[in-house]
Design an enzyme around this catalytic site. Structure first.
Site, mmCIF file in Angstrom:
data_model
loop_
_atom_site.group_PDB
_atom_site.id
_atom_site.type_symbol
_atom_site.label_atom_id
_atom_site.label_comp_id
_atom_site.label_asym_id
_atom_site.label_seq_id
_atom_site.Cartn_x
_atom_site.Cartn_y
_atom_site.Cartn_z
ATOM 1 N N GLY A 11 -3.839 0.383 6.868
ATOM 2 C CA GLY A 11 -4.260 -0.323 8.030
ATOM 3 C C GLY A 11 -4.072 -1.597 8.522
ATOM 4 O O GLY A 11 -4.701 -2.170 9.531
ATOM 5 N N SER A 12 -3.263 -2.523 7.923
ATOM 6 C CA SER A 12 -2.977 -3.709 8.128
ATOM 7 C C SER A 12 -2.613 -4.038 9.469
ATOM 8 O O SER A 12 -2.735 -4.961 10.413
ATOM 9 C CB SER A 12 -2.252 -4.670 7.167
ATOM 10 O OG SER A 12 -0.934 -4.231 7.179
ATOM 11 N N MET A 91 2.211 8.803 7.997
ATOM 12 C CA MET A 91 3.184 9.286 7.205
ATOM 13 C C MET A 91 3.642 10.770 7.529
ATOM 14 O O MET A 91 4.355 11.413 6.655
ATOM 15 C CB MET A 91 2.939 9.141 5.649
ATOM 16 C CG MET A 91 2.686 7.791 5.217
ATOM 17 S SD MET A 91 3.962 6.820 5.281
ATOM 18 C CE MET A 91 5.148 7.532 4.069
ATOM 19 N N ARG A 92 3.300 11.172 8.798
ATOM 20 C CA ARG A 92 3.922 12.649 8.931
ATOM 21 C C ARG A 92 4.527 12.533 10.349
ATOM 22 O O ARG A 92 4.325 11.685 11.026
ATOM 23 C CB ARG A 92 2.567 13.578 9.346
ATOM 24 C CG ARG A 92 1.473 13.354 8.136
ATOM 25 C CD ARG A 92 1.333 14.749 7.418
ATOM 26 N NE ARG A 92 0.625 14.487 6.220
ATOM 27 C CZ ARG A 92 0.271 15.503 5.552
ATOM 28 N NH1 ARG A 92 0.412 16.672 5.534
ATOM 29 N NH2 ARG A 92 -0.509 15.179 4.171
ATOM 30 N N HIS A 110 8.254 0.452 12.563
ATOM 31 C CA HIS A 110 9.133 0.785 11.365
ATOM 32 C C HIS A 110 9.547 -0.242 10.777
ATOM 33 O O HIS A 110 9.809 -1.360 11.302
ATOM 34 C CB HIS A 110 10.288 1.661 11.647
ATOM 35 C CG HIS A 110 11.025 2.098 10.554
ATOM 36 N ND1 HIS A 110 10.742 3.006 9.706
ATOM 37 C CD2 HIS A 110 12.343 1.667 10.201
ATOM 38 C CE1 HIS A 110 11.796 3.119 8.694
ATOM 39 N NE2 HIS A 110 12.859 2.217 8.947
ATOM 40 N N GLY A 144 12.246 12.650 16.264
ATOM 41 C CA GLY A 144 13.032 12.526 15.153
ATOM 42 C C GLY A 144 12.444 11.596 14.016
ATOM 43 O O GLY A 144 11.416 11.011 14.431
ATOM 44 N N ASP A 146 12.148 8.255 13.025
ATOM 45 C CA ASP A 146 12.222 6.785 13.094
ATOM 46 C C ASP A 146 13.577 6.670 14.397
ATOM 47 O O ASP A 146 14.472 5.658 14.229
ATOM 48 C CB ASP A 146 12.507 5.988 11.934
ATOM 49 C CG ASP A 146 11.683 6.417 10.892
ATOM 50 O OD1 ASP A 146 10.323 6.157 11.503
ATOM 51 O OD2 ASP A 146 11.885 6.191 9.848
ATOM 52 N N ALA A 174 5.857 -9.813 9.933
ATOM 53 C CA ALA A 174 6.610 -9.893 11.120
ATOM 54 C C ALA A 174 5.687 -8.775 11.857
ATOM 55 O O ALA A 174 5.656 -8.836 13.227
ATOM 56 C CB ALA A 174 7.721 -9.601 11.004
HETATM 57 C C1 GRF Z 1 3.953 -0.762 7.474
HETATM 58 O O1 GRF Z 1 5.125 -1.254 6.666
HETATM 59 C C2 GRF Z 1 4.660 0.333 8.518
HETATM 60 O O2 GRF Z 1 5.896 -0.249 9.144
HETATM 61 C C3 GRF Z 1 5.173 1.344 7.561
HETATM 62 O O3 GRF Z 1 3.931 1.643 6.789
HETATM 63 C C4 GRF Z 1 3.320 0.191 6.417
HETATM 64 C C5 GRF Z 1 1.964 0.487 6.777
HETATM 65 O O4 GRF Z 1 1.297 -0.499 6.495
HETATM 66 N N1 GRF Z 1 5.463 2.714 8.197
HETATM 67 P P1 GRF Z 1 -0.267 -0.886 7.330
HETATM 68 O O5 GRF Z 1 -1.053 0.519 6.779
HETATM 69 O O6 GRF Z 1 -0.389 -1.111 8.869
HETATM 70 O O7 GRF Z 1 -0.893 -1.847 6.444
#
Ligand code: GRF
Length: 193
Positions: A11-12, A91-92, A110, A144, A146, A174
């Site tokens: 969740g950063s 992740m889904r 992404h 789709g 990404d 970034a």
């Molecule tokens: C990030 O690199 C995001 O782009 C990818 O998973 C990571 C998630 O990081 N899909 P966080 O949970 O926001 O720290």
């Protein structure tokens, strides 16, 4: 604008959005944070900030986002008054009926310069491919993996001696600048409509 955030991990990115909301640089508020992973730290972060959270019930499904769970997620987001859904390490794969409930209002981040390196561990894909730079992309979600129109990208260099971890850390930095900026852009577009 009311945001709903879906994430499966640390969740950063959600934290970066939250910080932008708190300092007034993102004209929005986070109405609800949801995860299919009850252990995900993103839920802890949200709770600490006093943001409502909910767990998406995907029990019995290792990687799929079943239709019923998508419908429940859409209903919870609607009930919270969410206007823009931000996927942040979710992740889904989002498809109908969730997509249909929020047309052109679901965005994702992404960790690569799409269309390069879609899918999992994009930082490792970039390292293995030997490219001199990679980065991150915020894009609209179209069902789709990404794919969907790009909103904003930022690049980072791949440096000699980089490991998957060091490169991912540089990309994440970034991401934390890019996601708030992309949300500002989308908010401005929606306000213009
Ligand atoms: C990030 O690199 C995001 O782009 C990818 O998973 C990571 C998630 O990081 N899909 P966080 O949970 O926001 O720290």
């Amino acid at each position: 604008m009311r945001l709903g955030i879906l994430g499966s991990g640390s969740g950063s990115n959600m934290q970066a959005i939250l910080d932008g909301v708190a300092d007034g640089s993102i004209p929005a508020e986070i109405a609800l944070v949801m995860s299919e992973n009850p252990e995900a730290y993103i839920l802890e972060r949200a709770k600490k900030a006093g943001i409502p959270t909910a767990v998406i019930d995907c029990r019995g499904f290792k990687s799929k986002f079943p239709e019923e769970a998508q419908a429940e997620t859409a209903a919870a987001l609607k009930a919270a008054g969410v206007e823009l859904v931000c996927l942040a390490g979710f992740m889904r794969l989002v498809r109908t009926p969730l997509l249909k409930a929020f047309p052109d209002r679901i965005i994702n981040i992404h960790p690569a310069l799409l269309p390069a390196f879609p899918g999992l561990q994009a930082w490792k894909q970039a390292l293995d491919a030997g490219v001199p730079e990679t980065g991150c992309t915020v894009h609209y979600v179209d069902g789709g993996m990404d794919t969907g129109p790009v909103i904003l990208q930022n690049s980072v260099p791949v440096l000699p001696g980089d490991t998957p971890e060091s490169l991912h850390a540089r990309i994440l930095e970034a991401e934390h600048r890019t996601y708030p900026e992309a949300i500002r852009m989308v908010a401005a577009r929606l306000a213009d409509k």
